[in-house]
Design a protein around this motif. Sequence first.
Motif, PDB file in Angstrom:
ATOM      1  N   GLY A   1      74.641  44.283  81.703  1.00  0.00           N
ATOM      2  CA  GLY A   1      75.922  43.668  81.994  1.00  0.00           C
ATOM      3  C   GLY A   1      77.115  44.425  81.479  1.00  0.00           C
ATOM      4  O   GLY A   1      78.200  43.851  81.331  1.00  0.00           O
ATOM      5  N   GLY A   2      76.963  45.706  81.194  1.00  0.00           N
ATOM      6  CA  GLY A   2      78.058  46.475  80.634  1.00  0.00           C
ATOM      7  C   GLY A   2      79.195  46.663  81.628  1.00  0.00           C
ATOM      8  O   GLY A   2      78.972  47.060  82.768  1.00  0.00           O
ATOM      9  N   SER A   3      80.402  46.362  81.197  1.00  0.00           N
ATOM     10  CA  SER A   3      81.573  46.555  82.053  1.00  0.00           C
ATOM     11  C   SER A   3      82.806  46.732  81.179  1.00  0.00           C
ATOM     12  O   SER A   3      82.897  46.167  80.086  1.00  0.00           O
ATOM     13  N   THR A   4      83.754  47.531  81.682  1.00  0.00           N
ATOM     14  CA  THR A   4      84.994  47.811  80.963  1.00  0.00           C
ATOM     15  C   THR A   4      86.152  47.770  81.953  1.00  0.00           C
ATOM     16  O   THR A   4      86.027  48.274  83.074  1.00  0.00           O
ATOM     17  N   LEU A   5      87.250  47.172  81.551  1.00  0.00           N
ATOM     18  CA  LEU A   5      88.419  47.155  82.427  1.00  0.00           C
ATOM     19  C   LEU A   5      88.849  48.584  82.748  1.00  0.00           C
ATOM     20  O   LEU A   5      88.819  49.460  81.868  1.00  0.00           O
ATOM     21  N   PRO A   6      89.244  48.856  83.989  1.00  0.00           N
ATOM     22  CA  PRO A   6      89.555  50.239  84.397  1.00  0.00           C
ATOM     23  C   PRO A   6      90.549  50.952  83.487  1.00  0.00           C
ATOM     24  O   PRO A   6      90.370  52.138  83.179  1.00  0.00           O
ATOM     25  N   GLU A   7      91.573  50.253  83.037  1.00  0.00           N
ATOM     26  CA  GLU A   7      92.606  50.909  82.227  1.00  0.00           C
ATOM     27  C   GLU A   7      92.139  51.254  80.809  1.00  0.00           C
ATOM     28  O   GLU A   7      92.829  51.965  80.081  1.00  0.00           O
ATOM     29  N   TRP A   8      90.932  50.764  80.434  1.00  0.00           N
ATOM     30  CA  TRP A   8      90.411  51.040  79.093  1.00  0.00           C
ATOM     31  C   TRP A   8      89.228  52.007  79.118  1.00  0.00           C
ATOM     32  O   TRP A   8      88.622  52.272  78.080  1.00  0.00           O
TER      33      TRP A   8
END
Length: 266
Positions: A203-210
Amino acid sequence: MSEEPAALLTAYDDQLRERAEFHGAREVVRHGPLWWGIFSHGGFCSYRDLAGAEGSDVDELVRATVAHFREQTGVERFEWKTRGHDAPADLPERLVAQGLVAEERETVMIGEATGLAVPVQVPDGVSIRRAGEGGDLLDDVRRASAMQESVFGMGRGSDPEELARQVADVAGGGLWLAEADGEVVSAGRLTVVPGTEFAGIWGGSTLPEWRGRGIYRALTAARAVAALGLGVRYIHSDCTDMSRPILERSGLVAVTTTTPYIWTRD
């Protein structure tokens, strides 16, 4: 010293297939080399290998699987999980010929937890913690799920209440958050596989701007530290082409691929 990919693949085949894949299933049936299970999200078919089956024998295994889930269960869909190193090589074509549809191919990544549990620098103002520690568990899970849906699309996040129940068991793993100014900017789960030396990161996810700032690598390291404390030796993940470079930088090694083939009730 890290193990070679062949040794990691052997550990994967020996420990993470068959019984380990069906933990939590409400029903499991054996049919020759196949394992059929029913989970809350639908049906699932897997195996250690197909016992040398080829040609019409493989077709019969596929037909029997479709018939089982269509006629003997109430599930709307099931997944047949394939691996790239398995025989026979024409299994994908035989699955498609009987109505199953391939989803995105992913890469199976494995690494030793000791190699991943290293310090990683994160931007100023970013903090990493386990969900429920220093905050309300359900609120943490809801905010992480909302972030995940913003990245992957509506309906792709986990059900917050169900996920909160799962991650409440510390010995089973947990959910880790990266926050900045009270906003969840990245998140990922750790799931210990009972009876094995493995834990999965999912479930790994990161907001694009970060992205590109070491945050997801730091989340991976934090989960590896926790895994070591739970007696885990190996970390594994099925990842997309986008996630693979991040996990490789964290120390995981590609050992094979996996492609789900999906049957859906008419």
